[in-house]
Motif scaffolding. Structure first.
Motif, short mmCIF file in Angstrom:
data_model
loop_
_atom_site.label_atom_id
_atom_site.label_comp_id
_atom_site.label_asym_id
_atom_site.label_seq_id
_atom_site.Cartn_x
_atom_site.Cartn_y
_atom_site.Cartn_z
N ASN A 7 66.46 107.04 55.92
CA ASN A 7 65.68 106.87 54.69
C ASN A 7 65.01 105.50 54.66
O ASN A 7 65.31 104.61 55.45
CB ASN A 7 66.60 107.07 53.48
N LYS A 8 64.08 105.33 53.74
CA LYS A 8 63.27 104.11 53.53
C LYS A 8 62.23 103.92 54.63
O LYS A 8 61.92 102.80 55.02
CB LYS A 8 64.15 102.85 53.37
N ALA B 139 62.44 108.12 49.96
CA ALA B 139 62.68 108.56 48.58
C ALA B 139 61.65 107.89 47.66
O ALA B 139 61.23 108.47 46.66
CB ALA B 139 64.10 108.20 48.15
N GLY C 83 70.12 104.94 49.74
CA GLY C 83 69.18 105.79 49.01
C GLY C 83 69.71 107.17 48.64
O GLY C 83 68.93 108.05 48.27
N LYS C 84 71.03 107.35 48.67
CA LYS C 84 71.59 108.66 48.35
C LYS C 84 71.25 109.10 46.93
O LYS C 84 70.81 110.23 46.70
CB LYS C 84 73.12 108.64 48.52
N ASP D 14 80.16 107.44 47.28
CA ASP D 14 80.40 106.04 46.94
C ASP D 14 81.52 105.84 45.93
O ASP D 14 81.99 104.72 45.75
CB ASP D 14 79.14 105.42 46.33
N ASP E 146 59.26 104.10 54.42
CA ASP E 146 58.06 103.39 53.91
C ASP E 146 58.12 101.88 54.17
O ASP E 146 57.08 101.21 54.20
CB ASP E 146 57.92 103.64 52.40
P1 GDP Z 1 72.76 104.68 47.12
O1 GDP Z 1 73.65 103.50 46.91
O2 GDP Z 1 72.91 105.23 48.51
O3 GDP Z 1 72.90 105.73 46.08
O4 GDP Z 1 71.26 104.11 47.08
P2 GDP Z 1 70.22 104.14 45.85
O5 GDP Z 1 69.58 105.48 45.74
O6 GDP Z 1 70.88 103.60 44.65
O7 GDP Z 1 69.12 103.13 46.40
C1 GDP Z 1 69.40 101.76 46.64
C2 GDP Z 1 68.13 100.95 46.46
O8 GDP Z 1 67.17 101.33 47.45
C3 GDP Z 1 67.43 101.20 45.12
O9 GDP Z 1 66.88 99.99 44.70
C4 GDP Z 1 66.35 102.20 45.44
O10 GDP Z 1 65.26 102.10 44.58
C5 GDP Z 1 65.97 101.78 46.85
N1 GDP Z 1 65.45 102.91 47.66
C6 GDP Z 1 66.05 104.10 47.85
N2 GDP Z 1 65.32 104.87 48.67
C7 GDP Z 1 64.24 104.14 49.02
C8 GDP Z 1 63.09 104.39 49.85
O11 GDP Z 1 62.92 105.46 50.46
N3 GDP Z 1 62.19 103.38 49.97
C9 GDP Z 1 62.33 102.19 49.33
N4 GDP Z 1 61.37 101.28 49.51
N5 GDP Z 1 63.38 101.93 48.53
C10 GDP Z 1 64.32 102.89 48.37
#
Ligand code: GDP
Ligand code: MG
Length: 177
Positions: free
Chosen positions: A122-123, A153, A19-20, A65, A125
């Motif tokens: 994170n996440k 997020a 979720g970054k 990443d 929820d």
């Molecule tokens: P990154 O690879 O660390 O940059 O992660 P992303 O921001 O691209 O998120 C990866 C996936 O997780 C995406 O589909 C986001 O929509 C989802 N996501 C990110 N944060 C959350 C959160 O707090 N809750 C939920 N349910 N999904 C999330």
């Protein structure tokens, strides 16, 4: 105090998918943000805002990443950051187990003696697919000597608190000198 308002470079660390970029987009979308055009245009967000009645400028970098693990990009990320958001997903235990080695690497590479680090679960929820409890996150933070917060997020839960928290940690270090 003069010179105390940044800009401070804040680095997002953590596995792919935790979720970054979602957190970065929230930060970039907050009032007062200006897109940072000079470098990494897609992946950094500059924002001037007020925390505890004092203005501060943060540049949040979402570049972890892009590099190979242990490659020059990640090394320079660790070397140039003023503060770090160490993100894992509470629905992904593997991302949690990667935290200690990354933080040990960070402490070895950073030229700062005690860089501000916030461990971000994170996440929050996604209660039904949770694999890492809040207590586990908290005790890892205690063990690794950093702050801890759980965010969503998706719901923008605790995200403002996260960005204010990193500013407070940066200020604490500044006043201690
Ligand atoms: P990154 O690879 O660390 O940059 O992660 P992303 O921001 O691209 O998120 C990866 C996936 O997780 C995406 O589909 C986001 O929509 C989802 N996501 C990110 N944060 C959350 C959160 O707090 N809750 C939920 N349910 N999904 C999330
Ligand atoms: Mg991303």
């Amino acid at each position: 105090p003069a010179g105390g308002r940044g800009p401070y470079k804040v680095m997002l660390l953590g596995d792919t998918g935790v979720g970054k970029s979602s957190l970065a987009a929230i930060f970039g979308g907050l009032k007062g943000s200006v897109h940072h055009e000079e470098e990494h245009a897609e992946d950094s967000y500059e924002r001037k805002f007020c925390v505890d009645d004092e203005e501060v400028t943060l540049i949040l970098y979402d570049i972890w990443d892009q590099g190979d693990p242990g490659g020059w990009m990640q090394e320079s990320c660790l070397k140039t950051g003023d503060a770090f958001l160490m993100v894992f997903s509470v629905t992904d235990r593997r991302s949690f187990t990667r935290v200690p080695p990354t933080l040990l690497h960070l402490r070895a590479e950073s030229p700062r003696t005690d860089p501000p680090i916030i461990l971000v679960g994170n996440k929050s929820d996604l209660a039904r697919s949770r694999e890492v409890s809040r207590e586990e996150g908290r005790s890892l933070a205690v063990m690794m000597n950093c702050k801890h917060i759980e965010t969503s997020a998706a719901l923008h839960h605790n995200t403002q608190e996260l960005f204010e928290g990193v500013v407070r940690q940066i200020r604490l270090r500044r006043h201690r000198r």
